[in-house]
Motif scaffolding. Structure first.
Motif, mmCIF file in Angstrom:
data_model
loop_
_atom_site.group_PDB
_atom_site.id
_atom_site.type_symbol
_atom_site.label_atom_id
_atom_site.label_comp_id
_atom_site.label_asym_id
_atom_site.label_seq_id
_atom_site.Cartn_x
_atom_site.Cartn_y
_atom_site.Cartn_z
ATOM 1 N N ASP A 257 0.945 -1.126 -0.019
ATOM 2 C CA ASP A 257 0.035 0.008 0.049
ATOM 3 C C ASP A 257 0.965 1.247 0.193
ATOM 4 O O ASP A 257 1.507 1.464 1.010
ATOM 5 N N LYS A 258 1.089 2.085 -1.093
ATOM 6 C CA LYS A 258 1.885 3.186 -1.189
ATOM 7 C C LYS A 258 1.579 4.024 -0.461
ATOM 8 O O LYS A 258 2.536 4.843 0.243
ATOM 9 N N ARG A 259 0.366 4.386 -0.040
ATOM 10 C CA ARG A 259 -0.204 5.585 0.660
ATOM 11 C C ARG A 259 -0.078 5.168 2.268
ATOM 12 O O ARG A 259 0.440 6.169 3.050
ATOM 13 N N HIS A 260 -0.387 3.876 2.643
ATOM 14 C CA HIS A 260 -0.169 3.570 4.047
ATOM 15 C C HIS A 260 0.399 2.248 4.178
ATOM 16 O O HIS A 260 -0.369 1.380 4.393
ATOM 17 N N ALA B 130 2.983 -6.502 -4.680
ATOM 18 C CA ALA B 130 1.859 -6.117 -5.684
ATOM 19 C C ALA B 130 0.822 -5.176 -5.068
ATOM 20 O O ALA B 130 0.804 -5.106 -3.667
ATOM 21 N N SER B 131 0.056 -4.381 -5.772
ATOM 22 C CA SER B 131 -0.637 -3.514 -5.294
ATOM 23 C C SER B 131 -1.934 -3.372 -6.329
ATOM 24 O O SER B 131 -2.048 -3.897 -7.328
ATOM 25 N N GLY B 132 -3.235 -2.858 -5.592
ATOM 26 C CA GLY B 132 -4.261 -2.709 -6.488
ATOM 27 C C GLY B 132 -4.891 -3.930 -6.984
ATOM 28 O O GLY B 132 -5.004 -4.877 -6.347
ATOM 29 N N LYS B 133 -5.072 -3.676 -8.302
ATOM 30 C CA LYS B 133 -5.482 -4.642 -9.034
ATOM 31 C C LYS B 133 -4.893 -6.015 -9.255
ATOM 32 O O LYS B 133 -5.096 -7.215 -9.272
ATOM 33 N N ARG B 134 -3.329 -5.898 -9.450
ATOM 34 C CA ARG B 134 -2.441 -6.884 -9.459
ATOM 35 C C ARG B 134 -2.423 -7.742 -8.299
ATOM 36 O O ARG B 134 -2.495 -9.192 -8.189
ATOM 37 N N TRP B 135 -2.899 -7.271 -6.655
ATOM 38 C CA TRP B 135 -2.976 -8.078 -5.747
ATOM 39 C C TRP B 135 -4.408 -8.812 -5.973
ATOM 40 O O TRP B 135 -4.369 -9.728 -5.394
ATOM 41 N N GLY C 227 -1.095 1.910 17.265
ATOM 42 C CA GLY C 227 -0.124 2.446 16.460
ATOM 43 C C GLY C 227 -0.706 3.649 15.563
ATOM 44 O O GLY C 227 -1.741 4.000 15.568
ATOM 45 N N PRO C 228 0.116 4.255 14.694
ATOM 46 C CA PRO C 228 -0.400 5.344 13.678
ATOM 47 C C PRO C 228 -1.285 4.881 12.785
ATOM 48 O O PRO C 228 -1.493 3.877 12.453
ATOM 49 N N VAL C 229 -2.617 5.648 12.884
ATOM 50 C CA VAL C 229 -3.601 5.349 12.052
ATOM 51 C C VAL C 229 -3.300 5.151 10.378
ATOM 52 O O VAL C 229 -4.259 4.295 9.736
ATOM 53 N N GLU C 230 -2.135 5.721 9.999
ATOM 54 C CA GLU C 230 -2.148 5.636 8.417
ATOM 55 C C GLU C 230 -1.065 4.180 8.355
ATOM 56 O O GLU C 230 -0.942 3.869 6.941
ATOM 57 N N THR C 231 -0.856 3.314 9.052
ATOM 58 C CA THR C 231 -0.373 2.086 8.857
ATOM 59 C C THR C 231 -1.173 0.984 8.613
ATOM 60 O O THR C 231 -2.374 0.785 9.533
ATOM 61 N N SER C 232 -1.165 0.232 7.387
ATOM 62 C CA SER C 232 -2.170 -0.696 7.083
ATOM 63 C C SER C 232 -1.517 -1.902 7.685
ATOM 64 O O SER C 232 -0.569 -2.409 7.958
ATOM 65 N N PRO C 233 -2.529 -3.292 7.726
ATOM 66 C CA PRO C 233 -2.211 -4.394 8.165
ATOM 67 C C PRO C 233 -1.380 -4.827 6.881
ATOM 68 O O PRO C 233 -1.646 -4.529 5.831
ATOM 69 N N ALA C 234 -0.519 -5.925 7.493
ATOM 70 C CA ALA C 234 0.464 -6.561 6.478
ATOM 71 C C ALA C 234 -0.438 -7.753 5.754
ATOM 72 O O ALA C 234 -1.135 -8.398 6.657
ATOM 73 N N ARG C 235 -0.412 -7.746 4.528
ATOM 74 C CA ARG C 235 -1.055 -9.090 3.999
ATOM 75 C C ARG C 235 -0.194 -9.836 3.044
ATOM 76 O O ARG C 235 0.557 -9.196 2.035
ATOM 77 N N VAL C 236 -0.023 -10.982 3.133
ATOM 78 C CA VAL C 236 0.897 -11.853 2.082
ATOM 79 C C VAL C 236 0.174 -13.248 1.929
ATOM 80 O O VAL C 236 -0.529 -13.839 2.541
ATOM 81 N N THR D 70 12.116 -4.609 -2.493
ATOM 82 C CA THR D 70 10.830 -4.412 -1.579
ATOM 83 C C THR D 70 11.119 -4.074 -0.194
ATOM 84 O O THR D 70 11.811 -4.946 0.430
ATOM 85 N N ASN D 71 10.944 -3.096 0.099
ATOM 86 C CA ASN D 71 11.080 -2.535 1.455
ATOM 87 C C ASN D 71 9.843 -1.843 2.150
ATOM 88 O O ASN D 71 9.223 -1.125 1.303
#
Length: 220
Positions: free
Chosen positions: A8-11, A60-65, A84-93, A116-117
Motif C-alpha cells: 500500500d503506497k499511501r499507508h 503487488a498493489s491494487g488490481k495486481r494484488w 499505532g499510527p492510523v496510517e499504518t495498514s495491516p500486512a497481507r501476504v 521490496t522494502n
C-alpha cells in the motif's frame, strides 16, 4: 514457493508485520487439508519440501494484488498495534502452492521481486505466541528477503514439531489453535551469540549475501 506481499503506497504496512504474515502464510499452506496426503496440493508441496525450500517474495498493489487471489494459495493478514499510527495498514501476504521457477502464471510473473522494502517501524505486536522467530542482528536485509527468511524459519519449526516428541506435538497443537501466530524479533548481539534456538536458517547466499549466511532461527 512464491509469496506476494501487498504494498500500500499511501499507508504501508510495517516490516515486522509483513515478516509475521509471511511466516504464518507459509505454515497455513503446509498445514492446509489440501496439502495432506490425498489432497490436490500434496505432491507439489512434497516434491518442493524434499529439495531446496526456496521462497521468492514479490510485491503487488491494487488490481495486481486482487488478480493473484485467484491462484491456489493462502492469504494471511497481520494487524499492526492497536495504538499505532492510523496510517499504518495491516500486512497481507499470499503464499502459493510451490511450482517450478519457470514458467509462472502471468499474474505472478509480472510482479517485481527486487527492492521490496517497508518501514522498519516499531516492534512486534504479537504477545504470548507459541513460536518466536529471531532475525540475525548483524545483517541487513530487504523486507522481501526478511519475509522469505522468516518463512523458512517458520517452516522448519513446523516440520520439527510435526516429527518431534510428544512435547513438540503438543506445542504444534497449541500453535495451530493460535492460528500460527509468531513473534518476530531482532535480538541483541549477545542474545544471538548465546544461540538459544531449536531450528536455524542459513541462507545459501544467492541473493543479497556474498555466501552462506545465518539469517533467522526459531524457538518454542
Amino acid at each position: 514457493m512464491q509469496l506476494v506481499l501487498l504494498r500500500d503506497k499511501r499507508h504501508p504496512a510495517r516490516q515486522v508485520d509483513a515478516c509475521e504474515a509471511a511466516a504464518r502464510a507459509v505454515v497455513f499452506l503446509l498445514d492446509d487439508p489440501r496439502t495432506q496426503p490425498g489432497g490436490p496440493w500434496h505432491d507439489a508441496v512434497r516434491q518442493w519440501s524434499d529439495k531446496r525450500i526456496r521462497k521468492i517474495v514479490r510485491r503487488a498493489s491494487g488490481k495486481r494484488w486482487d488478480d493473484v487471489q485467484a491462484l491456489e494459495g493462502v492469504t494471511v493478514s497481520q494487524d499492526p498495534p492497536a495504538d499505532g499510527p492510523v496510517e499504518t495498514s495491516p500486512a497481507r501476504v499470499r503464499a502459493f502452492v510451490p511450482a517450478p521457477v519457470r514458467p509462472q502464471p502471468k499474474q505472478i510473473d509480472k510482479l517485481q521481486v527486487a527492492g521490496t522494502n517497508l518501514p522498519a517501524d516499531g516492534v512486534s505486536a504479537t504477545t504470548n505466541g507459541v513460536v518466536t522467530i529471531e532475525i540475525n542482528p548483524r545483517i541487513e536485509m530487504t523486507t522481501g528477503k526478511a519475509c522469505a527468511q522468516c518463512g523458512h524459519a517458520a517452516q522448519l519449526a513446523y516440520e520439527a514439531m510435526s516429527s518431534g516428541n510428544d512435547e513438540d506435538r503438543h506445542a504444534l497443537d497449541r500453535w495451530r489453535r493460535d492460528e500460527f501466530r509468531v513473534h518476530v524479533v531482532t535480538p541483541t548481539v549477545e542474545h544471538w551469540d548465546a544461540d538459544v534456538a531449536r531450528v536455524r536458517v542459513v541462507d545459501a547466499g544467492f541473493t543479497e549475501f556474498d555466501g552462506p549466511t545465518a539469517t533467522t532461527r526459531a524457538r518454542w
